[in-house]
Write a protein that holds these residues in place. Structure first.
Motif, PDB file in Angstrom:
ATOM      1  N   ILE A   1     -19.188  20.730  14.816  1.00  0.00           N
ATOM      2  CA  ILE A   1     -18.773  19.567  15.306  1.00  0.00           C
ATOM      3  C   ILE A   1     -19.427  18.906  17.021  1.00  0.00           C
ATOM      4  CG2 ILE A   1     -17.091  17.777  16.231  1.00  0.00           C
ATOM      5  CD1 ILE A   1     -17.470  17.743  13.363  1.00  0.00           C
ATOM      6  N   PRO A   2     -19.276  20.386  17.683  1.00  0.00           N
ATOM      7  CA  PRO A   2     -19.873  20.193  19.176  1.00  0.00           C
ATOM      8  C   PRO A   2     -21.481  20.319  18.839  1.00  0.00           C
ATOM      9  CG  PRO A   2     -18.080  21.830  19.173  1.00  0.00           C
ATOM     10  CD  PRO A   2     -18.355  21.482  17.726  1.00  0.00           C
TER      11      PRO A   2
ATOM     12  N   LEU B   1     -16.631  12.136  12.162  1.00  0.00           N
ATOM     13  CA  LEU B   1     -17.980  12.464  11.344  1.00  0.00           C
ATOM     14  C   LEU B   1     -17.442  12.834  10.068  1.00  0.00           C
ATOM     15  CD1 LEU B   1     -20.543  14.583  13.325  1.00  0.00           C
ATOM     16  CD2 LEU B   1     -20.855  12.419  12.356  1.00  0.00           C
ATOM     17  N   LYS B   2     -18.134  12.302   8.853  1.00  0.00           N
ATOM     18  CA  LYS B   2     -17.981  12.752   7.426  1.00  0.00           C
ATOM     19  C   LYS B   2     -19.395  13.471   7.139  1.00  0.00           C
ATOM     20  CE  LYS B   2     -15.126   8.883   6.673  1.00  0.00           C
ATOM     21  NZ  LYS B   2     -15.234   7.543   7.419  1.00  0.00           N
ATOM     22  N   VAL B   3     -19.120  14.371   6.059  1.00  0.00           N
ATOM     23  CA  VAL B   3     -20.231  14.895   5.311  1.00  0.00           C
ATOM     24  C   VAL B   3     -21.486  13.933   5.205  1.00  0.00           C
ATOM     25  CG1 VAL B   3     -21.190  16.380   3.422  1.00  0.00           C
ATOM     26  CG2 VAL B   3     -19.032  16.774   4.551  1.00  0.00           C
ATOM     27  N   SER B   4     -20.923  12.718   4.485  1.00  0.00           N
ATOM     28  CA  SER B   4     -21.886  11.567   4.196  1.00  0.00           C
ATOM     29  C   SER B   4     -22.822  11.180   5.463  1.00  0.00           C
ATOM     30  CB  SER B   4     -21.226  10.523   3.373  1.00  0.00           C
ATOM     31  OG  SER B   4     -20.378   9.816   4.300  1.00  0.00           O
TER      32      SER B   4
ATOM     33  N   ILE C   1     -24.280  12.930   7.389  1.00  0.00           N
ATOM     34  CA  ILE C   1     -25.218  13.976   7.769  1.00  0.00           C
ATOM     35  C   ILE C   1     -26.249  14.065   6.616  1.00  0.00           C
ATOM     36  CG2 ILE C   1     -25.828  16.577   8.342  1.00  0.00           C
ATOM     37  CD1 ILE C   1     -23.080  16.451   9.512  1.00  0.00           C
ATOM     38  N   ASP C   2     -27.525  13.696   6.909  1.00  0.00           N
ATOM     39  CA  ASP C   2     -28.527  13.857   5.849  1.00  0.00           C
ATOM     40  C   ASP C   2     -28.741  15.459   5.684  1.00  0.00           C
ATOM     41  OD1 ASP C   2     -30.649  13.775   4.113  1.00  0.00           O
ATOM     42  OD2 ASP C   2     -31.963  12.831   5.756  1.00  0.00           O
ATOM     43  N   LEU C   3     -28.379  15.919   4.728  1.00  0.00           N
ATOM     44  CA  LEU C   3     -28.240  17.435   4.301  1.00  0.00           C
ATOM     45  C   LEU C   3     -29.499  18.195   3.883  1.00  0.00           C
ATOM     46  CD1 LEU C   3     -25.017  17.773   1.933  1.00  0.00           C
ATOM     47  CD2 LEU C   3     -25.281  18.200   4.390  1.00  0.00           C
ATOM     48  N   PRO C   4     -30.495  17.413   3.300  1.00  0.00           N
ATOM     49  CA  PRO C   4     -31.872  18.000   3.058  1.00  0.00           C
ATOM     50  C   PRO C   4     -32.421  18.308   4.661  1.00  0.00           C
ATOM     51  CG  PRO C   4     -31.760  16.126   1.474  1.00  0.00           C
ATOM     52  CD  PRO C   4     -30.573  16.196   2.402  1.00  0.00           C
ATOM     53  N   THR C   5     -32.490  17.406   5.569  1.00  0.00           N
ATOM     54  CA  THR C   5     -33.093  17.662   6.830  1.00  0.00           C
ATOM     55  C   THR C   5     -32.130  18.103   7.860  1.00  0.00           C
ATOM     56  OG1 THR C   5     -32.741  15.388   7.541  1.00  0.00           O
ATOM     57  CG2 THR C   5     -34.612  15.714   6.223  1.00  0.00           C
ATOM     58  N   GLY C   6     -30.934  17.903   7.736  1.00  0.00           N
ATOM     59  CA  GLY C   6     -29.888  18.394   8.568  1.00  0.00           C
ATOM     60  C   GLY C   6     -29.768  17.347   9.816  1.00  0.00           C
ATOM     61  N   GLU C   7     -30.190  16.033   9.896  1.00  0.00           N
ATOM     62  CA  GLU C   7     -30.072  15.258  10.891  1.00  0.00           C
ATOM     63  C   GLU C   7     -28.904  14.339  10.453  1.00  0.00           C
ATOM     64  OE1 GLU C   7     -33.640  12.965  11.120  1.00  0.00           O
ATOM     65  OE2 GLU C   7     -34.954  14.529  11.479  1.00  0.00           O
TER      66      GLU C   7
ATOM     67  N   ALA D   1     -25.986   6.472  15.065  1.00  0.00           N
ATOM     68  CA  ALA D   1     -24.627   6.088  15.519  1.00  0.00           C
ATOM     69  C   ALA D   1     -24.134   4.671  14.681  1.00  0.00           C
ATOM     70  CB  ALA D   1     -24.677   5.846  16.721  1.00  0.00           C
ATOM     71  N   ALA D   2     -25.066   3.943  14.432  1.00  0.00           N
ATOM     72  CA  ALA D   2     -24.487   2.431  14.007  1.00  0.00           C
ATOM     73  C   ALA D   2     -24.007   2.753  12.558  1.00  0.00           C
ATOM     74  CB  ALA D   2     -25.712   1.433  13.792  1.00  0.00           C
ATOM     75  N   THR D   3     -24.522   3.689  11.807  1.00  0.00           N
ATOM     76  CA  THR D   3     -23.580   4.112  10.515  1.00  0.00           C
ATOM     77  C   THR D   3     -22.535   4.865  10.539  1.00  0.00           C
ATOM     78  OG1 THR D   3     -24.903   5.893   9.917  1.00  0.00           O
ATOM     79  CG2 THR D   3     -26.076   3.683   9.309  1.00  0.00           C
ATOM     80  N   VAL D   4     -22.059   5.403  11.794  1.00  0.00           N
ATOM     81  CA  VAL D   4     -20.996   6.195  11.785  1.00  0.00           C
ATOM     82  C   VAL D   4     -19.732   5.258  12.055  1.00  0.00           C
ATOM     83  CG1 VAL D   4     -19.742   8.077  13.174  1.00  0.00           C
ATOM     84  CG2 VAL D   4     -22.223   8.161  12.852  1.00  0.00           C
ATOM     85  N   VAL D   5     -18.656   5.399  11.036  1.00  0.00           N
ATOM     86  CA  VAL D   5     -17.640   4.720  11.114  1.00  0.00           C
ATOM     87  C   VAL D   5     -16.763   5.090  12.195  1.00  0.00           C
ATOM     88  CG1 VAL D   5     -15.836   3.523   9.857  1.00  0.00           C
ATOM     89  CG2 VAL D   5     -17.946   4.015   8.609  1.00  0.00           C
ATOM     90  N   VAL D   6     -16.526   4.117  12.985  1.00  0.00           N
ATOM     91  CA  VAL D   6     -15.479   4.387  14.172  1.00  0.00           C
ATOM     92  C   VAL D   6     -14.337   3.379  14.048  1.00  0.00           C
ATOM     93  CG1 VAL D   6     -15.222   4.594  16.625  1.00  0.00           C
ATOM     94  CG2 VAL D   6     -17.410   5.506  15.816  1.00  0.00           C
ATOM     95  N   ASN D   7     -13.229   3.863  13.861  1.00  0.00           N
ATOM     96  CA  ASN D   7     -11.888   2.823  13.791  1.00  0.00           C
ATOM     97  C   ASN D   7     -11.294   2.984  15.060  1.00  0.00           C
ATOM     98  OD1 ASN D   7     -12.608   2.447  11.304  1.00  0.00           O
ATOM     99  ND2 ASN D   7     -11.541   4.124  10.468  1.00  0.00           N
TER     100      ASN D   7
END
Length: 160
Positions: A122-123, A139-142, A144-150, A154-160
């Protein structure tokens, strides 16, 4: 109690200002009057400016300077009803602070100090993606783009 002080307190009560605000305003207006040895009704913009400079020279905090200025603005615009434009009594600006950015060496040492990769994810993700703490904790696993690790933008990260 002077008639001016009584009138100012009544004006503050009518506007439902907090008791602490009322005490502070009365205190600063009283100190302003004592500094010049005269009633605030007889003082003007030049004395206000001189008072502000005196507070700055005494190395008072920015918040004290803002509070003193707000008290004088209230006094002269609400209680005394001077025909001044409010902007003639200048307010102190908040100094801009640059964020602290770690050097690459400092970042490496920080992440190496974390004992387990499990606790380091996380850090590292937050630092690499420039995320806020609230974003990193959601953050959720979804995200993070697993093949590239990117990390997803931030716009797609859901913040409640």
């Amino acid at each position: 109690m002077t008639p001016l002080r009584r009138r100012m307190i009544e004006d503050m009560r009518v506007r439902n200002l907090a008791a602490n605000t009322q005490r502070n305003y009365v205190s600063y207006v009283s100190a302003f009057a004592r500094h010049f040895g005269s009633s605030p009704e007889l003082l003007g913009l030049e004395e206000i400016r001189a008072w502000q400079l005196q507070l700055v020279d005494a190395q008072r905090s920015r918040s004290a300077l803002v509070l003193a200025t707000a008290a004088l603005r209230f006094l002269y615009n609400v209680t005394v009803k001077r025909g001044w434009v409010i902007d003639e009594i200048s307010m102190s600006k908040k100094p801009r602070k640059l964020p602290v950015i770690l050097s690459p060496d400092e970042a490496t040492r920080l992440f190496e100090a974390i004992p387990s990769i499990k606790y380091c994810v996380i850090p590292m993700a937050a630092y690499a993606g420039g995320l806020r703490i609230s974003e990193a904790t959601r953050l959720k696993v979804s995200d993070i783009d697993l093949p590239t690790g990117e990390i997803a933008p931030a716009a797609t990260v859901v913040v409640n």
